[in-house]
Design a protein around this motif. Structure first.
Motif, PDB file in Angstrom:
ATOM      1  N   LEU A 128       0.825  -1.209   0.000  1.00  0.00           N
ATOM      2  CA  LEU A 128       0.000   0.000   0.000  1.00  0.00           C
ATOM      3  C   LEU A 128       0.860   1.261   0.000  1.00  0.00           C
ATOM      4  O   LEU A 128       0.402   2.335   0.393  1.00  0.00           O
ATOM      5  N   GLY A 129       2.092   1.137  -0.461  1.00  0.00           N
ATOM      6  CA  GLY A 129       3.005   2.270  -0.424  1.00  0.00           C
ATOM      7  C   GLY A 129       2.533   3.471  -1.208  1.00  0.00           C
ATOM      8  O   GLY A 129       2.865   4.614  -0.878  1.00  0.00           O
ATOM      9  N   SER A 130       1.735   3.243  -2.252  1.00  0.00           N
ATOM     10  CA  SER A 130       1.268   4.349  -3.092  1.00  0.00           C
ATOM     11  C   SER A 130      -0.166   4.752  -2.776  1.00  0.00           C
ATOM     12  O   SER A 130      -0.796   5.473  -3.549  1.00  0.00           O
ATOM     13  N   GLY A 131      -0.693   4.270  -1.658  1.00  0.00           N
ATOM     14  CA  GLY A 131      -2.060   4.623  -1.294  1.00  0.00           C
ATOM     15  C   GLY A 131      -3.052   3.547  -1.695  1.00  0.00           C
ATOM     16  O   GLY A 131      -2.666   2.439  -2.082  1.00  0.00           O
ATOM     17  N   PRO A 132      -4.348   3.843  -1.616  1.00  0.00           N
ATOM     18  CA  PRO A 132      -5.387   2.860  -1.947  1.00  0.00           C
ATOM     19  C   PRO A 132      -5.219   2.310  -3.364  1.00  0.00           C
ATOM     20  O   PRO A 132      -4.798   3.026  -4.281  1.00  0.00           O
ATOM     21  N   LEU A 133      -5.555   1.054  -3.524  1.00  0.00           N
ATOM     22  CA  LEU A 133      -5.399   0.399  -4.821  1.00  0.00           C
ATOM     23  C   LEU A 133      -6.656   0.561  -5.672  1.00  0.00           C
ATOM     24  O   LEU A 133      -7.774   0.492  -5.154  1.00  0.00           O
ATOM     25  N   PRO A 134      -6.491   0.748  -6.968  1.00  0.00           N
ATOM     26  CA  PRO A 134      -7.658   0.685  -7.854  1.00  0.00           C
ATOM     27  C   PRO A 134      -8.172  -0.748  -7.901  1.00  0.00           C
ATOM     28  O   PRO A 134      -7.383  -1.696  -7.910  1.00  0.00           O
ATOM     29  N   VAL A 135      -9.485  -0.911  -7.905  1.00  0.00           N
ATOM     30  CA  VAL A 135     -10.096  -2.237  -7.823  1.00  0.00           C
ATOM     31  C   VAL A 135     -10.798  -2.573  -9.137  1.00  0.00           C
ATOM     32  O   VAL A 135     -11.546  -1.756  -9.685  1.00  0.00           O
ATOM     33  N   LEU A 136     -10.556  -3.784  -9.621  1.00  0.00           N
ATOM     34  CA  LEU A 136     -11.215  -4.292 -10.821  1.00  0.00           C
ATOM     35  C   LEU A 136     -12.011  -5.539 -10.450  1.00  0.00           C
ATOM     36  O   LEU A 136     -11.557  -6.364  -9.657  1.00  0.00           O
ATOM     37  N   LEU A 137     -13.199  -5.673 -11.019  1.00  0.00           N
ATOM     38  CA  LEU A 137     -14.051  -6.832 -10.773  1.00  0.00           C
ATOM     39  C   LEU A 137     -14.009  -7.762 -11.973  1.00  0.00           C
ATOM     40  O   LEU A 137     -14.224  -7.343 -13.109  1.00  0.00           O
ATOM     41  N   CYS A 138     -13.726  -9.034 -11.712  1.00  0.00           N
ATOM     42  CA  CYS A 138     -13.680 -10.062 -12.752  1.00  0.00           C
ATOM     43  C   CYS A 138     -14.877 -10.987 -12.553  1.00  0.00           C
ATOM     44  O   CYS A 138     -14.953 -11.710 -11.559  1.00  0.00           O
ATOM     45  N   SER A 139     -15.823 -10.937 -13.492  1.00  0.00           N
ATOM     46  CA  SER A 139     -17.038 -11.744 -13.403  1.00  0.00           C
ATOM     47  C   SER A 139     -17.050 -12.738 -14.557  1.00  0.00           C
ATOM     48  O   SER A 139     -17.217 -12.348 -15.713  1.00  0.00           O
ATOM     49  N   PRO A 140     -16.851 -14.036 -14.292  1.00  0.00           N
ATOM     50  CA  PRO A 140     -16.750 -15.021 -15.377  1.00  0.00           C
ATOM     51  C   PRO A 140     -18.045 -15.162 -16.166  1.00  0.00           C
ATOM     52  O   PRO A 140     -19.137 -14.875 -15.668  1.00  0.00           O
ATOM     53  N   GLY A 141     -17.903 -15.631 -17.393  1.00  0.00           N
ATOM     54  CA  GLY A 141     -19.056 -15.885 -18.243  1.00  0.00           C
ATOM     55  C   GLY A 141     -19.732 -17.203 -17.908  1.00  0.00           C
ATOM     56  O   GLY A 141     -19.328 -17.924 -16.992  1.00  0.00           O
ATOM     57  N   HIS A 142     -20.759 -17.530 -18.664  1.00  0.00           N
ATOM     58  CA  HIS A 142     -21.577 -18.712 -18.421  1.00  0.00           C
ATOM     59  C   HIS A 142     -20.730 -19.984 -18.380  1.00  0.00           C
ATOM     60  O   HIS A 142     -19.906 -20.228 -19.266  1.00  0.00           O
ATOM     61  N   LEU A 143     -20.920 -20.773 -17.330  1.00  0.00           N
ATOM     62  CA  LEU A 143     -20.244 -22.048 -17.092  1.00  0.00           C
ATOM     63  C   LEU A 143     -18.768 -21.904 -16.737  1.00  0.00           C
ATOM     64  O   LEU A 143     -18.097 -22.902 -16.484  1.00  0.00           O
ATOM     65  N   MET A 144     -18.264 -20.687 -16.692  1.00  0.00           N
ATOM     66  CA  MET A 144     -16.833 -20.498 -16.470  1.00  0.00           C
ATOM     67  C   MET A 144     -16.519 -20.226 -15.006  1.00  0.00           C
ATOM     68  O   MET A 144     -17.242 -19.519 -14.317  1.00  0.00           O
ATOM     69  N   SER A 145     -15.417 -20.794 -14.559  1.00  0.00           N
ATOM     70  CA  SER A 145     -14.937 -20.613 -13.195  1.00  0.00           C
ATOM     71  C   SER A 145     -14.059 -19.374 -13.102  1.00  0.00           C
ATOM     72  O   SER A 145     -13.465 -18.934 -14.089  1.00  0.00           O
ATOM     73  N   ARG A 146     -13.947 -18.844 -11.896  1.00  0.00           N
ATOM     74  CA  ARG A 146     -13.044 -17.704 -11.690  1.00  0.00           C
ATOM     75  C   ARG A 146     -11.596 -18.093 -11.950  1.00  0.00           C
ATOM     76  O   ARG A 146     -10.751 -17.237 -12.199  1.00  0.00           O
ATOM     77  N   ALA A 147     -11.305 -19.398 -11.912  1.00  0.00           N
ATOM     78  CA  ALA A 147      -9.946 -19.857 -12.209  1.00  0.00           C
ATOM     79  C   ALA A 147      -9.534 -19.490 -13.627  1.00  0.00           C
ATOM     80  O   ALA A 147      -8.346 -19.309 -13.910  1.00  0.00           O
ATOM     81  N   PHE A 148     -10.501 -19.372 -14.528  1.00  0.00           N
ATOM     82  CA  PHE A 148     -10.181 -19.040 -15.915  1.00  0.00           C
ATOM     83  C   PHE A 148      -9.578 -17.649 -16.038  1.00  0.00           C
ATOM     84  O   PHE A 148      -8.901 -17.350 -17.011  1.00  0.00           O
ATOM     85  N   GLY A 149      -9.855 -16.789 -15.058  1.00  0.00           N
ATOM     86  CA  GLY A 149      -9.338 -15.431 -15.116  1.00  0.00           C
ATOM     87  C   GLY A 149      -8.037 -15.236 -14.374  1.00  0.00           C
ATOM     88  O   GLY A 149      -7.565 -14.100 -14.240  1.00  0.00           O
ATOM     89  N   ALA A 150      -7.427 -16.321 -13.899  1.00  0.00           N
ATOM     90  CA  ALA A 150      -6.227 -16.199 -13.069  1.00  0.00           C
ATOM     91  C   ALA A 150      -5.081 -15.519 -13.807  1.00  0.00           C
ATOM     92  O   ALA A 150      -4.386 -14.670 -13.249  1.00  0.00           O
ATOM     93  N   LEU A 151      -4.873 -15.888 -15.056  1.00  0.00           N
ATOM     94  CA  LEU A 151      -3.752 -15.335 -15.817  1.00  0.00           C
ATOM     95  C   LEU A 151      -3.878 -13.817 -15.935  1.00  0.00           C
ATOM     96  O   LEU A 151      -2.933 -13.070 -15.659  1.00  0.00           O
ATOM     97  N   LEU A 152      -5.056 -13.356 -16.339  1.00  0.00           N
ATOM     98  CA  LEU A 152      -5.276 -11.920 -16.501  1.00  0.00           C
ATOM     99  C   LEU A 152      -5.242 -11.204 -15.155  1.00  0.00           C
ATOM    100  O   LEU A 152      -4.657 -10.115 -15.035  1.00  0.00           O
ATOM    101  N   ALA A 153      -5.842 -11.818 -14.129  1.00  0.00           N
ATOM    102  CA  ALA A 153      -5.873 -11.192 -12.806  1.00  0.00           C
ATOM    103  C   ALA A 153      -4.463 -11.028 -12.240  1.00  0.00           C
ATOM    104  O   ALA A 153      -4.137  -9.993 -11.643  1.00  0.00           O
ATOM    105  N   GLU A 154      -3.630 -12.042 -12.419  1.00  0.00           N
ATOM    106  CA  GLU A 154      -2.249 -11.941 -11.935  1.00  0.00           C
ATOM    107  C   GLU A 154      -1.501 -10.808 -12.624  1.00  0.00           C
ATOM    108  O   GLU A 154      -0.766 -10.047 -11.985  1.00  0.00           O
ATOM    109  N   ASP A 155      -1.680 -10.708 -13.921  1.00  0.00           N
ATOM    110  CA  ASP A 155      -0.951  -9.675 -14.651  1.00  0.00           C
ATOM    111  C   ASP A 155      -1.405  -8.283 -14.214  1.00  0.00           C
ATOM    112  O   ASP A 155      -0.578  -7.387 -14.012  1.00  0.00           O
ATOM    113  N   LEU A 156      -2.702  -8.099 -14.054  1.00  0.00           N
ATOM    114  CA  LEU A 156      -3.207  -6.800 -13.611  1.00  0.00           C
ATOM    115  C   LEU A 156      -2.724  -6.472 -12.200  1.00  0.00           C
ATOM    116  O   LEU A 156      -2.343  -5.333 -11.910  1.00  0.00           O
TER     117      LEU A 156
END
Length: 225
Positions: A128-156
């Motif tokens: 938190l050295g630079s203050g509050p973090l910007p927050v992004l919400l990842c909502s998976p599509g139909h039948l998809m698990s949140r695990a599918f977004g791990a690659l993109l979430a890690e990079d962000l």
């Protein structure tokens, strides 16, 4: 669609290397491109004020949420797996059946789904050295698990974002809750989505017995490399 293709991209590359052999495919997620190390933590959220709309016999609604964020330090905080063993074993059968989210039918045992590590460190302290973090919400599509977004979430997260990914319980093919309990999709009795034909076209289906490495999704990815 983007999340699914990102998730399958690593499998396409690895499957190409393993084609023609009997070895079990193991996936590797690309490393994040940002300057921050990544932390991750899971939350089990329960709303006791309303019943579950997809499971009316349950007097509450529960969700699993994963938050990835830039970490202050990661020493002493182990890397989280992409899937736990229990979730991976269930997902292996989902992948073998094929769904809108995973069109190719991948035989059980062809991929060690539990062997993939992420680059996220479990419960590492937040930077938190630079203050509050910007927050992004990842909502998976139909039948998809949140695990599918791990690659993109890690990079962000490696670029300074807090990324909140949730599973819409009973919409993904499987969601794991504390204690290893698995909740599955419960929408089989609902009419098909009008987008179904757009999401899963004929070129993405793999007939039983065909080589999953030659299915439309994987072939398209190999040709675009």
């Amino acid at each position: 669609m983007i999340g699914r293709r990102l998730f399958l991209a690593g499998l396409a590359v690895t499957a190409t290397a393993a084609a023609g052999t009997r070895q079990q495919v193991r996936l590797e997620l690309p490393a994040p491109t940002g300057r921050h190390r990544v932390g991750v933590t899971d939350f089990h959220l329960i709303d006791g004020s309303r019943p579950d709309p997809r499971a009316p016999e349950k007097p509450y609604r529960e969700l699993m949420v994963t938050v990835r964020y830039p970490a202050q330090r990661v020493g002493g905080h182990p890397v989280a797996p992409h899937m736990t063993r229990a979730l991976a074993e269930h997902f292996a059968h989902t992948a073998a059946r094929g769904t809108v989210a995973i069109p190719p039918r991948i035989p059980v045992g062809s991929v060690d789904w539990a062997a993939t590590p992420t680059h996220s460190h479990r419960n590492a302290p937040v930077e938190l050295g630079s203050g509050p973090l910007p927050v992004l919400l990842c909502s998976p599509g139909h039948l998809m698990s949140r695990a599918f977004g791990a690659l993109l979430a890690e990079d962000l997260a490696s670029h300074g974002y807090a990324v909140v990914c949730l599973d819409h319980t009973h919409d993904p093919t499987e969601v794991e809750f504390p204690g290893g309990r698995i909740e599955v999709n419960r929408q089989a009795d609902l009419p098909p989505s009008p987008l179904h034909g757009l999401v899963q076209g004929p070129h993405e289906r793999t007939p039983p017995g065909d080589d999953w490495r030659d299915s439309g999704v994987f072939r398209e990815m190999r040709e675009s490399r």
